[in-house]
Write an enzyme that holds these catalytic residues in place. Sequence first.
Site, PDB file in Angstrom:
ATOM      1  N   ASN A   1       0.782  -1.183   0.039  1.00  0.00           N
ATOM      2  CA  ASN A   1       0.000  -0.227   0.272  1.00  0.00           C
ATOM      3  C   ASN A   1       0.850   1.278   0.050  1.00  0.00           C
ATOM      4  OD1 ASN A   1      -1.316   2.150   1.081  1.00  0.00           O
ATOM      5  ND2 ASN A   1      -3.283   0.908   1.641  1.00  0.00           N
TER       6      ASN A   1
ATOM      7  N   ASP B   1      -0.217   4.507  -0.071  1.00  0.00           N
ATOM      8  CA  ASP B   1      -0.984   5.842   0.639  1.00  0.00           C
ATOM      9  C   ASP B   1       0.160   6.716   1.115  1.00  0.00           C
ATOM     10  OD1 ASP B   1      -2.931   4.494  -0.366  1.00  0.00           O
ATOM     11  OD2 ASP B   1      -3.730   4.332   1.639  1.00  0.00           O
ATOM     12  N   HIS B   2       1.100   6.139   2.007  1.00  0.00           N
ATOM     13  CA  HIS B   2       1.933   7.237   2.685  1.00  0.00           C
ATOM     14  C   HIS B   2       2.876   7.748   1.978  1.00  0.00           C
ATOM     15  CE1 HIS B   2      -1.104   6.692   5.762  1.00  0.00           C
ATOM     16  NE2 HIS B   2      -0.887   5.518   5.711  1.00  0.00           N
TER      17      HIS B   2
ATOM     18  N   ARG C   1       3.554  18.786   1.942  1.00  0.00           N
ATOM     19  CA  ARG C   1       4.082  19.908   1.390  1.00  0.00           C
ATOM     20  C   ARG C   1       3.346  20.337  -0.151  1.00  0.00           C
ATOM     21  NH1 ARG C   1       9.428  21.499   2.803  1.00  0.00           N
ATOM     22  NH2 ARG C   1       9.514  21.517   4.948  1.00  0.00           N
TER      23      ARG C   1
ATOM     24  N   HIS D   1      -5.446   3.805  -1.663  1.00  0.00           N
ATOM     25  CA  HIS D   1      -6.815   4.269  -1.126  1.00  0.00           C
ATOM     26  C   HIS D   1      -7.011   5.485  -1.647  1.00  0.00           C
ATOM     27  CE1 HIS D   1      -9.532   4.402   2.573  1.00  0.00           C
ATOM     28  NE2 HIS D   1     -10.208   4.827   1.541  1.00  0.00           N
TER      29      HIS D   1
ATOM     30  N   ARG E   1      -9.199   8.220  -1.210  1.00  0.00           N
ATOM     31  CA  ARG E   1     -10.021   8.955  -0.303  1.00  0.00           C
ATOM     32  C   ARG E   1     -10.850  10.186  -0.731  1.00  0.00           C
ATOM     33  NH1 ARG E   1      -9.950   8.138   4.996  1.00  0.00           N
ATOM     34  NH2 ARG E   1      -8.451   6.402   5.700  1.00  0.00           N
TER      35      ARG E   1
ATOM     36  N   ARG F   1      -6.523  12.980   0.819  1.00  0.00           N
ATOM     37  CA  ARG F   1      -5.422  13.462   1.583  1.00  0.00           C
ATOM     38  C   ARG F   1      -4.205  12.924   1.215  1.00  0.00           C
ATOM     39  NH1 ARG F   1      -6.974  10.318   7.318  1.00  0.00           N
ATOM     40  NH2 ARG F   1      -8.809  11.316   6.810  1.00  0.00           N
TER      41      ARG F   1
ATOM     42  N   GLU G   1      -8.536   0.924  -2.913  1.00  0.00           N
ATOM     43  CA  GLU G   1      -9.528   0.826  -1.935  1.00  0.00           C
ATOM     44  C   GLU G   1     -10.538   2.221  -1.954  1.00  0.00           C
ATOM     45  OE1 GLU G   1      -6.293  -1.003   1.114  1.00  0.00           O
ATOM     46  OE2 GLU G   1      -7.041   0.960   1.629  1.00  0.00           O
TER      47      GLU G   1
ATOM     48  N   THR H   1      -7.317   6.741  10.226  1.00  0.00           N
ATOM     49  CA  THR H   1      -7.143   5.643   9.403  1.00  0.00           C
ATOM     50  C   THR H   1      -8.628   4.971   9.211  1.00  0.00           C
ATOM     51  OG1 THR H   1      -5.815   3.733   8.810  1.00  0.00           O
ATOM     52  CG2 THR H   1      -6.100   4.116  11.093  1.00  0.00           C
ATOM     53  N   THR H   2      -8.543   3.689   8.187  1.00  0.00           N
ATOM     54  CA  THR H   2     -10.059   2.928   8.399  1.00  0.00           C
ATOM     55  C   THR H   2     -10.031   2.539   9.666  1.00  0.00           C
ATOM     56  OG1 THR H   2      -8.827   2.456   6.023  1.00  0.00           O
ATOM     57  CG2 THR H   2     -10.804   1.242   6.835  1.00  0.00           C
TER      58      THR H   2
ATOM     59  N   GLU I   1     -11.560  -9.130   2.682  1.00  0.00           N
ATOM     60  CA  GLU I   1     -10.463  -8.855   3.349  1.00  0.00           C
ATOM     61  C   GLU I   1     -10.543  -8.700   4.721  1.00  0.00           C
ATOM     62  OE1 GLU I   1      -7.393  -6.096   1.530  1.00  0.00           O
ATOM     63  OE2 GLU I   1      -6.797  -5.345   3.568  1.00  0.00           O
TER      64      GLU I   1
ATOM     65  N   HIS J   1      -4.354  -4.606   7.724  1.00  0.00           N
ATOM     66  CA  HIS J   1      -4.306  -3.114   8.375  1.00  0.00           C
ATOM     67  C   HIS J   1      -3.603  -3.377   9.820  1.00  0.00           C
ATOM     68  CE1 HIS J   1      -5.751   0.447  10.030  1.00  0.00           C
ATOM     69  NE2 HIS J   1      -6.131   0.857   8.837  1.00  0.00           N
ATOM     70  N   GLY J   2      -2.505  -2.494   9.886  1.00  0.00           N
ATOM     71  CA  GLY J   2      -1.717  -2.542  11.220  1.00  0.00           C
ATOM     72  C   GLY J   2      -0.687  -3.548  11.074  1.00  0.00           C
TER      73      GLY J   2
ATOM     74  N   GLY K   1       1.023  -1.362   4.286  1.00  0.00           N
ATOM     75  CA  GLY K   1       1.568  -0.161   3.959  1.00  0.00           C
ATOM     76  C   GLY K   1       2.190   0.555   4.960  1.00  0.00           C
TER      77      GLY K   1
HETATM   78  N1  PXP Z   1      -6.206  -3.038   3.751  1.00  0.00           N
HETATM   79  C1  PXP Z   1      -7.344  -1.987   3.895  1.00  0.00           C
HETATM   80  C2  PXP Z   1      -8.528  -2.341   3.570  1.00  0.00           C
HETATM   81  C3  PXP Z   1      -6.769  -0.657   4.302  1.00  0.00           C
HETATM   82  O1  PXP Z   1      -7.682   0.444   4.547  1.00  0.00           O
HETATM   83  C4  PXP Z   1      -5.569  -0.312   4.713  1.00  0.00           C
HETATM   84  C5  PXP Z   1      -5.118   1.117   5.285  1.00  0.00           C
HETATM   85  O2  PXP Z   1      -5.278   1.865   4.091  1.00  0.00           O
HETATM   86  C6  PXP Z   1      -4.480  -1.532   4.748  1.00  0.00           C
HETATM   87  C7  PXP Z   1      -5.114  -2.623   4.214  1.00  0.00           C
HETATM   88  C8  PXP Z   1      -3.235  -1.267   5.018  1.00  0.00           C
HETATM   89  O3  PXP Z   1      -2.983  -0.909   6.369  1.00  0.00           O
HETATM   90  P1  PXP Z   1      -1.700  -0.408   6.971  1.00  0.00           P
HETATM   91  O4  PXP Z   1      -1.176   0.858   6.240  1.00  0.00           O
HETATM   92  O5  PXP Z   1      -1.861  -0.210   8.372  1.00  0.00           O
HETATM   93  O6  PXP Z   1      -0.634  -1.424   6.768  1.00  0.00           O
END
Ligand code: PXP
Length: 240
Positions: A7, A9-10, A18, A43, A45, A49, A70, A100-101, A151, A192-193, A214
């Site tokens: 993932n 996203d970050h 910035r 993702h 959003r 963001r 996502e 976060t989700t 998932e 997630h996490g 991610g």
């Molecule tokens: N799966 C889903 C559905 C998520 O929403 C996220 C966070 O965007 C992740 C996995 C990945 O989570 P993490 O960034 O905590 O690894």
Amino acid sequence: MVRLGVNLDHVATLREARKVNYPSPLKAAFIAEEAGADGITMHLRQDRRHIQERDIEDVIKHISLPVNVELAIVPEMVDIVSDLKPQHCCLVPERVTEITTEGGLNIIEFENETGAAIEKLKSKDISVSLFIEPEIEIIKKGVELGTNAIEFNTSLYSDSKTPGERNIQIKRIQKAARFTAENYSLEIHAGHGLNYTNVKFIRDIPEIIEYNIGHSIISRSVFSGLYNAIIEMKKLLRCL
Ligand code: PXP
């Protein structure tokens, strides 16, 4: 063998902090591909963001890995993702002010919205996954709504503070995974996490074939790369 969806996203979170054009999620996707990632997850959003539409377009165009987007079950987002046409998508709950989700998607309360989103996305040949709690009633509802995959939300597991709590959550996921595999031919994903420590306790659930991770990977990459980044800048300043 299990698959790792990375993932990104970050990477975009750093860029959007910035409002500049780096670091680029596309460049990160190239590195992920080179490193052997099995897919790229982003993702989109509602508040944009981090990931923007153009990031998804760029990654779909230039990367050969499958892309998983996502999104919330909001008609506007479903239309946008239907037009972007990634190979996969995952329907998630989304509260605009959340960090976060939070929790899995409530597909029982939002059955109609979820069903409509699944129908539209599948009509565009996008395979659909539902981000849900590992609970049997919710899995049954996902099947009824025609999802291609599920998932499991691992955040209660990831947030466990003690081995006892962790065991309870592992057992919950194990039971749900076993139930799904015994009764349906759905793909089972989890995420997630998950991080470099807690993944060791969950990776042995054989029914889970894909992990989407991610934040911990992007966080780790800061420290794997920081040393060289400082040396490079010192060289440019001719103070090495
Ligand atoms: N799966 C889903 C559905 C998520 O929403 C996220 C966070 O965007 C992740 C996995 C990945 O989570 P993490 O960034 O905590 O690894």
